[in-house]
Design an enzyme around this catalytic site. Structure first.
Site, PDB file in Angstrom:
ATOM      1  N   LYS A 248       0.624  -0.871  -0.204  1.00  0.00           N
ATOM      2  CA  LYS A 248       0.353   0.073  -0.182  1.00  0.00           C
ATOM      3  C   LYS A 248       0.346   1.004   0.076  1.00  0.00           C
ATOM      4  O   LYS A 248       0.564   2.524  -0.597  1.00  0.00           O
ATOM      5  CB  LYS A 248      -0.452   0.127   0.865  1.00  0.00           C
ATOM      6  CG  LYS A 248      -1.806  -0.570   1.251  1.00  0.00           C
ATOM      7  CD  LYS A 248      -2.919  -0.922   2.232  1.00  0.00           C
ATOM      8  CE  LYS A 248      -4.424  -1.708   2.498  1.00  0.00           C
ATOM      9  NZ  LYS A 248      -5.630  -1.959   3.329  1.00  0.00           N
TER      10      LYS A 248
ATOM     11  N   ASP B 168     -10.490   3.182   1.929  1.00  0.00           N
ATOM     12  CA  ASP B 168     -10.942   2.695   3.343  1.00  0.00           C
ATOM     13  C   ASP B 168     -12.405   3.151   3.585  1.00  0.00           C
ATOM     14  O   ASP B 168     -12.480   3.258   4.443  1.00  0.00           O
ATOM     15  CB  ASP B 168      -9.936   2.285   3.854  1.00  0.00           C
ATOM     16  CG  ASP B 168      -9.308   1.202   3.532  1.00  0.00           C
ATOM     17  OD1 ASP B 168      -9.737   0.218   3.049  1.00  0.00           O
ATOM     18  OD2 ASP B 168      -7.822   1.213   3.789  1.00  0.00           O
TER      19      ASP B 168
HETATM   20  P1  NAP Z   1      -1.275  -2.216  10.714  1.00  0.00           P
HETATM   21  O1  NAP Z   1      -0.734  -0.820  10.509  1.00  0.00           O
HETATM   22  O2  NAP Z   1      -0.639  -3.250  11.253  1.00  0.00           O
HETATM   23  O3  NAP Z   1      -2.377  -1.499  12.476  1.00  0.00           O
HETATM   24  C1  NAP Z   1      -2.247  -2.066  13.778  1.00  0.00           C
HETATM   25  C2  NAP Z   1      -2.298  -1.572  14.598  1.00  0.00           C
HETATM   26  O4  NAP Z   1      -2.702  -1.987  15.692  1.00  0.00           O
HETATM   27  C3  NAP Z   1      -0.865  -1.055  15.227  1.00  0.00           C
HETATM   28  O5  NAP Z   1      -1.853   0.164  16.052  1.00  0.00           O
HETATM   29  C4  NAP Z   1      -0.400  -1.778  16.241  1.00  0.00           C
HETATM   30  O6  NAP Z   1      -0.306  -0.823  17.276  1.00  0.00           O
HETATM   31  C5  NAP Z   1      -2.160  -2.324  16.905  1.00  0.00           C
HETATM   32  N1  NAP Z   1      -1.733  -4.010  17.382  1.00  0.00           N
HETATM   33  C6  NAP Z   1      -1.532  -4.861  17.027  1.00  0.00           C
HETATM   34  N2  NAP Z   1      -0.843  -6.016  17.414  1.00  0.00           N
HETATM   35  C7  NAP Z   1      -1.945  -5.614  19.039  1.00  0.00           C
HETATM   36  C8  NAP Z   1      -2.035  -6.300  20.017  1.00  0.00           C
HETATM   37  N3  NAP Z   1      -2.259  -7.237  20.796  1.00  0.00           N
HETATM   38  N4  NAP Z   1      -2.754  -5.055  20.824  1.00  0.00           N
HETATM   39  C9  NAP Z   1      -3.149  -3.315  21.381  1.00  0.00           C
HETATM   40  N5  NAP Z   1      -2.890  -3.001  19.606  1.00  0.00           N
HETATM   41  C10 NAP Z   1      -2.071  -4.188  18.761  1.00  0.00           C
HETATM   42  O7  NAP Z   1      -3.020  -3.084  10.510  1.00  0.00           O
HETATM   43  P2  NAP Z   1      -4.431  -2.618   9.475  1.00  0.00           P
HETATM   44  O8  NAP Z   1      -3.178  -2.825   8.599  1.00  0.00           O
HETATM   45  O9  NAP Z   1      -4.444  -0.946   9.693  1.00  0.00           O
HETATM   46  O10 NAP Z   1      -4.387  -3.915  10.205  1.00  0.00           O
HETATM   47  C11 NAP Z   1      -5.951  -2.968  11.081  1.00  0.00           C
HETATM   48  C12 NAP Z   1      -6.611  -4.706  11.488  1.00  0.00           C
HETATM   49  O11 NAP Z   1      -8.207  -3.772  10.662  1.00  0.00           O
HETATM   50  C13 NAP Z   1      -6.792  -5.359  10.722  1.00  0.00           C
HETATM   51  O12 NAP Z   1      -7.632  -6.641  11.530  1.00  0.00           O
HETATM   52  C14 NAP Z   1      -7.292  -5.629   9.268  1.00  0.00           C
HETATM   53  O13 NAP Z   1      -7.888  -6.935   8.611  1.00  0.00           O
HETATM   54  C15 NAP Z   1      -8.504  -4.716   9.131  1.00  0.00           C
HETATM   55  N6  NAP Z   1      -8.277  -4.156   8.435  1.00  0.00           N
HETATM   56  C16 NAP Z   1      -9.804  -4.085   8.114  1.00  0.00           C
HETATM   57  C17 NAP Z   1     -10.762  -3.197   7.186  1.00  0.00           C
HETATM   58  C18 NAP Z   1     -11.581  -3.335   5.721  1.00  0.00           C
HETATM   59  O14 NAP Z   1     -12.118  -3.147   5.118  1.00  0.00           O
HETATM   60  N7  NAP Z   1     -12.749  -3.902   7.160  1.00  0.00           N
HETATM   61  C19 NAP Z   1      -9.797  -2.243   5.795  1.00  0.00           C
HETATM   62  C20 NAP Z   1      -8.210  -2.304   6.454  1.00  0.00           C
HETATM   63  C21 NAP Z   1      -8.063  -3.215   6.977  1.00  0.00           C
HETATM   64  P3  NAP Z   1       2.004  -1.363  17.008  1.00  0.00           P
HETATM   65  O15 NAP Z   1       2.277   0.051  16.778  1.00  0.00           O
HETATM   66  O16 NAP Z   1       2.180  -1.738  18.209  1.00  0.00           O
HETATM   67  O17 NAP Z   1       1.998  -2.832  16.771  1.00  0.00           O
END
Ligand code: NAP
Length: 294
Positions: free
Chosen positions: A65, A101
């Protein structure tokens, strides 16, 4: 008219819901198009880029991305703000990047009758959380509390959001919180909306919630960006507490529909998108060998 060619690039892409969603959206829009999966192994994006220019458009997922940006000719305002692109339109050999998104997030809330303009508690500060934070501030939320494992890492995001709010004359109090403090002080606070932007609760680790029932109990509505499973532990806590619980599949459908709008100008009735959401949940559950919820 010849068939238009679209694709999803990422790694891995085999289990993506995008081909299912985009095929239905192209059919509903009456557009003759193919949509294929392009699994690009790490380090091979540069050699794939020339072929992408010949497509009508494509979607991008993890891990490209951000990496795709140097190959593009232009970015829309939101994609530039987030430094992240999930949709590209190719026209006359020119590639323009967008991020949809946020549109998906707003669609999910709207279709559940939840306003994005209330006080909000956002969990996480990663890619999805950034987009959702932007939309909440932009929608006029009076306050936004961002909970992160390391709140200091979220400070640049807080500053960017505050600057964006300032430029647009929006009054939003943006604060940072640790998960631990959130649990300790939850009893004293209330929010209109709780938004999960962390992957906690996502398949296969479905038995956990990012926050306790006590925190959920202080929020009127809960949205979980996680879409697999459709009812996460967090959403189950919300449902059991009588809260409005909104699942992430609606965001996925909304962002796919917005990509179609960018590619071919199509718009889809809300009811059609809601129905597509239910079909997508059924398809996902089928492919993971799960029973339908009653
Ligand atoms: P990302 O960029 O890796 O961000 C993940 C975030 O969650 C970071 O702030 C991370 O914190 C935090 N995190 C990870 N594990 C954690 C834990 N055990 N406890 C507390 N905080 C935690 O991921 P992303 O792309 O934003 O995606 C996040 C979620 O959204 C995924 O499940 C993805 O499938 C979903 N999503 C859904 C859609 C949709 O259309 N429905 C679209 C996009 C994403 P740290 O910095 O401390 O690691």
């Amino acid at each position: 008219m010849p068939e238009q060619e679209y694709a999803l690039i990422g790694h891995p892409v085999a289990h993506s819901m995008s081909p299912f969603l985009q095929a239905r959206l192209f059919a509903a829009a009456g557009v003759q198009a193919s949509y294929r999966l392009l699994d690009v192994p790490p380090g091979r994006l540069a050699e794939t880029a020339p072929a992408l220019r010949k497509l009508s458009g494509f979607n991008i997922t993890i891990p490209y991305k951000q990496e795709i940006i140097p190959f593009l000719d232009a970015l829309d305002e939101k994609a530039a703000f987030f430094g992240s692109v999930n949709t590209v339109r190719c026209e006359g050999g020119r590639m323009t990047g967008y991020t949809t998104d946020g549109d998906g997030f707003l669609f999910a809330l709207q279709s559940a009758g939840v306003s994005p303009a209330g006080s909000a508690l956002l969990l996480g500060a990663g890619g999805a959380a950034r987009v959702m934070a932007y939309e909440l501030v932009q929608a006029g939320a009076p306050s936004l509390c961002i909970a992160a494992r390391s709140p200091e890492k979220a400070e640049p995001l807080r500053r960017e959001l505050a600057a964006m709010a300032g430029r647009r004359g929006l009054a939003c109090e943006i604060t940072l919180e640790s998960f631990a403090r959130l649990e300790q002080t939850a009893g004293a606070r209330r929010w209109d909306l709780l938004v999960n932007g962390t992957p906690v609760g996502m398949h296969p680790k479905t038995g956990c919630s990012p926050v306790s029932a006590a925190v959920v109990g202080r929020c009127a509505a809960v949205f979980d960006a996680v879409y697999n499973p459709d009812e996460t532990m967090l959403l189950r806590l919300a449902r059991e507490a009588g809260k409005t619980a909104v699942h992430g599949m609606a965001m996925l459908v909304g962002q796919a529909a917005k990509a179609q709008h960018i590619w071919n100008g199509s718009r889809f009735p809300r009811e059609f998108q809601r129905q597509l959401c239910a079909e997508a949940v059924a398809e996902m559950n089928r492919s993971f060998g799960r029973e339908e919820h009653p």
